[in-house]
Design a protein around this motif. Structure first.
Motif, PDB file in Angstrom:
ATOM      1  N   GLU A  99       0.827  -1.206   0.000  1.00  0.00           N
ATOM      2  CA  GLU A  99       0.000   0.000   0.000  1.00  0.00           C
ATOM      3  C   GLU A  99       0.866   1.263   0.000  1.00  0.00           C
ATOM      4  O   GLU A  99       0.460   2.304  -0.504  1.00  0.00           O
ATOM      5  CB  GLU A  99      -0.874  -0.021   1.258  1.00  0.00           C
ATOM      6  N   ASP A 119      -0.526  -4.453   3.538  1.00  0.00           N
ATOM      7  CA  ASP A 119      -0.804  -3.153   4.167  1.00  0.00           C
ATOM      8  C   ASP A 119       0.028  -3.189   5.449  1.00  0.00           C
ATOM      9  O   ASP A 119      -0.389  -3.772   6.458  1.00  0.00           O
ATOM     10  CB  ASP A 119      -2.296  -3.027   4.477  1.00  0.00           C
ATOM     11  N   ASP A 122      -1.977  -0.673   9.221  1.00  0.00           N
ATOM     12  CA  ASP A 122      -3.378  -0.329   8.993  1.00  0.00           C
ATOM     13  C   ASP A 122      -3.909   0.461  10.193  1.00  0.00           C
ATOM     14  O   ASP A 122      -3.689   0.066  11.342  1.00  0.00           O
ATOM     15  CB  ASP A 122      -4.194  -1.612   8.827  1.00  0.00           C
ATOM     16  N   GLY A 123      -4.588   1.548   9.893  1.00  0.00           N
ATOM     17  CA  GLY A 123      -5.157   2.376  10.971  1.00  0.00           C
ATOM     18  C   GLY A 123      -4.249   3.539  11.315  1.00  0.00           C
ATOM     19  O   GLY A 123      -4.164   3.946  12.482  1.00  0.00           O
ATOM     20  N   ARG A 274      -8.694  -1.055   0.095  1.00  0.00           N
ATOM     21  CA  ARG A 274      -7.966  -1.561  -1.061  1.00  0.00           C
ATOM     22  C   ARG A 274      -8.143  -3.066  -1.213  1.00  0.00           C
ATOM     23  O   ARG A 274      -7.955  -3.825  -0.263  1.00  0.00           O
ATOM     24  CB  ARG A 274      -6.485  -1.173  -0.938  1.00  0.00           C
ATOM     25  N   GLU A 278      -6.226  -5.071   1.702  1.00  0.00           N
ATOM     26  CA  GLU A 278      -7.125  -5.085   2.861  1.00  0.00           C
ATOM     27  C   GLU A 278      -8.291  -6.056   2.668  1.00  0.00           C
ATOM     28  O   GLU A 278      -8.545  -6.914   3.513  1.00  0.00           O
ATOM     29  CB  GLU A 278      -7.656  -3.662   3.115  1.00  0.00           C
TER      30      GLU A 278
HETATM   31 MN    MN Z   1      -5.320  -0.111   5.874  1.00  0.00          MN
END
Ligand code: MN
Ligand code: AHG
Ligand code: MN
Length: 353
Positions: A99, A119, A122-123, A274, A278
């Motif tokens: 990503e 990814d 994430d977050g 994505r 994800e």
């Molecule tokens: Mn993410």
């Protein structure tokens, strides 16, 4: 699903678990097992960085944007570097898509049989405020011959071709949850021993639940079907739970039952999440746990990806709730259209190698 043949006791270390699973496949060469161990090692390193993030200078913005025009946090970049390095050193992976990177990353291991989509963090928006964040990964077998660099065709396979997928949640405890297509198992990290231990064997998600997770700040631009489904959740007196870290929202709903929705909105016309980094990995996990994942009309894992950073609307969780959402949006063309977003213009993408 009967995975008794593969059952191992709670407390088994991740390494031993991976090794024992491999023994169930007599022709396995051990490369996928090693790849999973590489990911676990990088997860431990990233976990250490996250735990120290308030103490050393790794919180906050990096001062650049990724290829999708999103502000990169320092930990986004650090996690990307750690995972790429672990995969490169491991030798089983020829190509990575991340990503955080514009282009495919060639590891130089041209004999590697596998491709990874990741990814790394994430977050991002929750990094600086001590809220759970995660890593999501997906593993495919390359389709091009070994001995040369991986190709776009290796990286752009539908989710049904995944050989393994998983996530790490850096939460109140750190867990690694993964599947190789024989059920889903969760491992909790024991810091003082530096090991992941089997804590959640053979996870099955409830058929239904009473939690809905959606960012209602965008409700003005929900399609009529999505809006009606949200109203249905309220009518049923479901609890609204939205952390804003997909991994954390997904993990809670996986264990407790519920639905996570990121629909098309005015701001994100194809949804925000994505497909490769994800949606597909979590779709593989949820299906293995007895749940369901869809873009509103179509099984997530059957979407043919066009570009690495493609986005799609996302409805995932307990089977009955995803089916209910699909029934609400069945006539809702704009909520379900799957038109890949055009390739975004790179803006100062960081070469995180
Ligand atoms: Mn993410
Ligand atoms: P990432 O940090 O990898 O860019 O992902 C952020 C995603 C996902 O984790 C989360 O569920 C979603 O963005 C939240 O988006 P909104 O703030 O638009 O609700
Ligand atoms: Mn991310």
């Amino acid at each position: 699903m009967d995975h008794n043949k593969l059952a191992l006791p709670v407390g088994t270390t991740l390494d031993r678990f991976i090794m024992r699973k491999q023994e169930d496949f007599p022709y396995a060469t051990g490369e996928l097992s090693q790849l999973l161990r590489d990911i676990a090692l990088a997860a431990k390193i990233v976990n250490r960085e996250i735990n120290r993030s308030g103490l050393i200078d790794i919180a906050g913005a990096y001062g650049s944007q990724n290829v999708q025009g999103e502000d990169q946090q320092k930990l986004d970049v650090i996690a990307n570097i750690r995972f790429i390095r672990a995969l490169r050193n491991g030798g089983e992976v020829c190509t990575i898509i991340s990503e955080e990177d514009d282009e495919m990353i060639q590891t130089g291991n041209n004999q590697g049989k596998y491709v990874v989509a990741i990814d790394p963090l994430d977050g991002s928006s929750n990094i600086d405020v001590n809220v759970s964040i995660g890593t999501i990964f997906s593993i495919y077998r390359r389709v091009s011959p070994t001995g040369r660099e991986g190709t776009a065709a290796d990286c752009l396979q539908p989710g049904t071709h995944q050989v393994a997928a998983g996530y790490v949640i850096y939460g109140s405890s750190t867990m690694l949850v993964y599947t190789t297509g024989n059920g889903v198992n969760g491992f909790t990290y024991e810091h003082s021993l530096g090991e992941f231990f089997l804590s959640h064997p053979d996870i099955i998600t409830p058929k239904t639940g009473a939690i809905y997770s959606i960012n209602e700040g965008s409700s003005d631009s929900f399609s009529p079907g999505v809006a009606a489904f949200v109203q249905h959740c309220k009518d049923q007196q479901f609890s609204a739970r939205y952390i804003g870290s997909l991994v954390a929202d997904f993990h809670r709903n996986l264990l407790k039952g519920g639905i996570y929705v990121y629909p098309a909105t005015a701001k994100n016309k194809s949804g925000k999440l994505r497909l490769m980094y994800e949606c597909n990995p979590l779709a593989f996990i949820v299906e293995q746990a007895g749940g369901k994942s869809s873009n509103g009309t179509r099984r997530t894992m059957e979407i043919e990806p066009q570009i690495p950073h493609e986005r799609c609307p996302f409805f995932i969780g307990s089977k009955e709730l995803v089916e209910k959402a699909e029934s609400f949006i069945a006539n809702d063309k704009e909520a379900c259209d799957h038109t890949p977003a055009p390739e975004p213009t790179p803006k100062k993408a960081v070469a995180a190698k």
